[in-house]
Scaffold this motif. Sequence first.
Motif, PDB file in Angstrom:
ATOM      1  N   THR A 148      83.500  75.417  21.221  1.00  0.00           N
ATOM      2  CA  THR A 148      83.346  75.357  22.676  1.00  0.00           C
ATOM      3  C   THR A 148      84.427  74.505  23.352  1.00  0.00           C
ATOM      4  O   THR A 148      84.469  74.430  24.577  1.00  0.00           O
ATOM      5  CB  THR A 148      81.966  74.779  23.052  1.00  0.00           C
ATOM      6  N   ARG A 149      85.311  73.867  22.566  1.00  0.00           N
ATOM      7  CA  ARG A 149      86.318  72.988  23.159  1.00  0.00           C
ATOM      8  C   ARG A 149      87.736  73.312  22.700  1.00  0.00           C
ATOM      9  O   ARG A 149      88.635  72.482  22.824  1.00  0.00           O
ATOM     10  CB  ARG A 149      85.989  71.534  22.839  1.00  0.00           C
ATOM     11  N   HIS A 150      87.910  74.523  22.181  1.00  0.00           N
ATOM     12  CA  HIS A 150      89.248  74.930  21.760  1.00  0.00           C
ATOM     13  C   HIS A 150      89.563  76.306  22.346  1.00  0.00           C
ATOM     14  O   HIS A 150      89.212  76.573  23.482  1.00  0.00           O
ATOM     15  CB  HIS A 150      89.355  74.873  20.235  1.00  0.00           C
ATOM     16  N   ALA A 151      90.231  77.148  21.598  1.00  0.00           N
ATOM     17  CA  ALA A 151      90.782  78.385  22.156  1.00  0.00           C
ATOM     18  C   ALA A 151      89.739  79.276  22.815  1.00  0.00           C
ATOM     19  O   ALA A 151      90.043  80.000  23.768  1.00  0.00           O
ATOM     20  CB  ALA A 151      91.513  79.158  21.056  1.00  0.00           C
ATOM     21  N   PHE A 152      88.500  79.213  22.350  1.00  0.00           N
ATOM     22  CA  PHE A 152      87.444  80.110  22.837  1.00  0.00           C
ATOM     23  C   PHE A 152      86.615  79.472  23.951  1.00  0.00           C
ATOM     24  O   PHE A 152      85.632  80.044  24.411  1.00  0.00           O
ATOM     25  CB  PHE A 152      86.541  80.486  21.649  1.00  0.00           C
ATOM     26  N   LYS A 153      87.011  78.309  24.411  1.00  0.00           N
ATOM     27  CA  LYS A 153      86.164  77.494  25.296  1.00  0.00           C
ATOM     28  C   LYS A 153      85.839  78.152  26.628  1.00  0.00           C
ATOM     29  O   LYS A 153      84.778  77.891  27.217  1.00  0.00           O
ATOM     30  CB  LYS A 153      86.818  76.144  25.544  1.00  0.00           C
ATOM     31  N   ASP A 154      86.717  78.999  27.151  1.00  0.00           N
ATOM     32  CA  ASP A 154      86.486  79.590  28.469  1.00  0.00           C
ATOM     33  C   ASP A 154      85.701  80.889  28.417  1.00  0.00           C
ATOM     34  O   ASP A 154      85.386  81.465  29.460  1.00  0.00           O
ATOM     35  CB  ASP A 154      87.836  79.832  29.163  1.00  0.00           C
ATOM     36  N   ASN A 155      85.370  81.350  27.217  1.00  0.00           N
ATOM     37  CA  ASN A 155      84.595  82.572  27.082  1.00  0.00           C
ATOM     38  C   ASN A 155      83.130  82.300  27.410  1.00  0.00           C
ATOM     39  O   ASN A 155      82.594  81.250  27.064  1.00  0.00           O
ATOM     40  CB  ASN A 155      84.725  83.126  25.662  1.00  0.00           C
ATOM     41  N   VAL A 156      82.489  83.251  28.088  1.00  0.00           N
ATOM     42  CA  VAL A 156      81.091  83.066  28.479  1.00  0.00           C
ATOM     43  C   VAL A 156      80.187  82.896  27.264  1.00  0.00           C
ATOM     44  O   VAL A 156      79.101  82.316  27.360  1.00  0.00           O
ATOM     45  CB  VAL A 156      80.624  84.255  29.352  1.00  0.00           C
ATOM     46  N   GLN A 157      80.634  83.370  26.084  1.00  0.00           N
ATOM     47  CA  GLN A 157      79.852  83.253  24.866  1.00  0.00           C
ATOM     48  C   GLN A 157      80.386  82.158  23.939  1.00  0.00           C
ATOM     49  O   GLN A 157      80.178  82.218  22.727  1.00  0.00           O
ATOM     50  CB  GLN A 157      79.841  84.588  24.108  1.00  0.00           C
ATOM     51  N   SER A 158      81.042  81.159  24.497  1.00  0.00           N
ATOM     52  CA  SER A 158      81.687  80.146  23.653  1.00  0.00           C
ATOM     53  C   SER A 158      80.689  79.363  22.798  1.00  0.00           C
ATOM     54  O   SER A 158      81.035  78.911  21.704  1.00  0.00           O
ATOM     55  CB  SER A 158      82.499  79.179  24.516  1.00  0.00           C
ATOM     56  N   ASP A 159      79.477  79.176  23.286  1.00  0.00           N
ATOM     57  CA  ASP A 159      78.454  78.520  22.467  1.00  0.00           C
ATOM     58  C   ASP A 159      77.890  79.576  21.514  1.00  0.00           C
ATOM     59  O   ASP A 159      76.797  80.119  21.699  1.00  0.00           O
ATOM     60  CB  ASP A 159      77.358  77.922  23.345  1.00  0.00           C
ATOM     61  N   VAL A 160      78.658  79.853  20.482  1.00  0.00           N
ATOM     62  CA  VAL A 160      78.429  80.981  19.592  1.00  0.00           C
ATOM     63  C   VAL A 160      77.014  80.992  19.019  1.00  0.00           C
ATOM     64  O   VAL A 160      76.348  82.034  18.987  1.00  0.00           O
ATOM     65  CB  VAL A 160      79.480  80.960  18.461  1.00  0.00           C
ATOM     66  N   LEU A 161      76.548  79.853  18.555  1.00  0.00           N
ATOM     67  CA  LEU A 161      75.239  79.804  17.911  1.00  0.00           C
ATOM     68  C   LEU A 161      74.144  80.346  18.822  1.00  0.00           C
ATOM     69  O   LEU A 161      73.267  81.100  18.384  1.00  0.00           O
ATOM     70  CB  LEU A 161      74.913  78.366  17.494  1.00  0.00           C
ATOM     71  N   ARG A 162      74.175  79.980  20.087  1.00  0.00           N
ATOM     72  CA  ARG A 162      73.153  80.425  21.021  1.00  0.00           C
ATOM     73  C   ARG A 162      73.094  81.953  21.093  1.00  0.00           C
ATOM     74  O   ARG A 162      72.007  82.562  21.043  1.00  0.00           O
ATOM     75  CB  ARG A 162      73.434  79.847  22.408  1.00  0.00           C
ATOM     76  N   PHE A 163      74.247  82.578  21.192  1.00  0.00           N
ATOM     77  CA  PHE A 163      74.272  84.033  21.363  1.00  0.00           C
ATOM     78  C   PHE A 163      73.971  84.767  20.052  1.00  0.00           C
ATOM     79  O   PHE A 163      73.350  85.837  20.066  1.00  0.00           O
ATOM     80  CB  PHE A 163      75.626  84.452  21.941  1.00  0.00           C
ATOM     81  N   VAL A 164      74.368  84.198  18.921  1.00  0.00           N
ATOM     82  CA  VAL A 164      74.031  84.807  17.637  1.00  0.00           C
ATOM     83  C   VAL A 164      72.525  84.781  17.422  1.00  0.00           C
ATOM     84  O   VAL A 164      71.908  85.810  17.095  1.00  0.00           O
ATOM     85  CB  VAL A 164      74.752  84.085  16.483  1.00  0.00           C
TER      86      VAL A 164
END
Length: 462
Positions: A153-169
Amino acid sequence: MNGTTIITVMKKSFVLPLLSCFMTTMTFAQNNVHQQSLSYEWPKEEQVLQNLQRWQDLKFGVLIHWGLYSVPGIVESWSICDENWITRDTTMTYQQYQDWYFGLADKFNPQNFNPRQWATVMKDAGMKYMIFTTKHHDGFCMFDSRETDFTITRHAFKDNVQSDVLRFVLEAFRENDFMIGTYFSKPDWHSQYYWWDVYAKKGRNVNYYIDQHPWRWNQFCKFTYNQIEEIMSRYGNVDILWLDGGWVCKENNQDIHMDEIAKMARHHQPSLIIVERTIRGPYENYQTPERTIPDKQLSYPWESCIPLSDDWGYVNRPRWKSSAKVINTLMEVVAKGGNLALGVGPTSDGIIQPEAVDILERIGEWLKTNGEAIYDTKTTNHYHDGNLWFTSSNNSRLTFALYPLEDGKQLPTSISWTGNLPQKRIRLLENHQSLKYNIQDGKVTLKLPKKMKQQPFVLVIE
């Protein structure tokens, strides 16, 4: 930089030195593979026991590894370890390699991340529970941890709406009625509280003397406790906490106070199954033989964790197991009283690759017609005879004879076995066709129908 030119892992057999905690629990790591404890302690909490029974009935799940290692397509985390079974490009210093590896956080940008595709593929494969890697040994968090900046959530993917990967998985799999599990690595090779840059690395273990630096170790214990609490308290219902890194244990002078962690975790998740791998006792609620199946039937909960390819995560040019190989493995595991967690690694772009999807679809098609012999079954006393494995329906009215078929082999014209004798009839599970048989001297013999599909099959013994 292409990771496949940087890291290679020796395929030769080796035995790692026995750590004291493994000696205490009678387990060890061979070929970097966790073996199982040789004894088991049932949990005492009624809610946990009920959830454990529910898990045992599911039989088939998925173990998902996804992280920095997926970008170059290399072995997960281990390339930054300095044990003697790992080699790296000799044109780079260790520090250069570690900087490159940790720098992958700024390249890990999975714009096609699609957890709903994952959940759909696994459901179609006949899987019933999932375990997702929230953090592997390299310390990179696949969730929004407030304890470190080393998170997706604080690197290259941070601006994606799904950056908090665990939540969406987890949401995607919950929508598909999966039992939910979270993998968490006890060691953290990125944390200065575990691998302190003041000292050189010492294999997989903490690289400083804990008794000389108790404050630093206490900070690591707090760090670990807080990260697990983040997962247990902020991401909805969790059924399984799957803890890897068995060398982090009290007996190896790396006490992270599991009693406190377990108390906290079950405060948030009262029915939580805790799997502290290889550490015999109250927090190894089921055992996890890795890449193998126990020799004999076991009477307590266990799970063989085996990858679909040779590796847990996505790698370049994988060698896949066939659908028949997975089905044959599932038959043996269930007949011996266990569950199978099949390892599948999404690509760096966030999807399950087509080759894996094709294999999983074929497994699912087989389970659609033969799953009655797998799900919600019990073991039988006579569980193996010749080429056949046996399971029983929960009400014990039916016995199932499961016939594995190796790749490239043809089905025989007839089969026979002793024990598990029919009282009424024998039929094929896939189409309910009754089969003629005879019994002589306690041995059943039957001819198989012509034009059967050349694949594993199941008989129903009534």
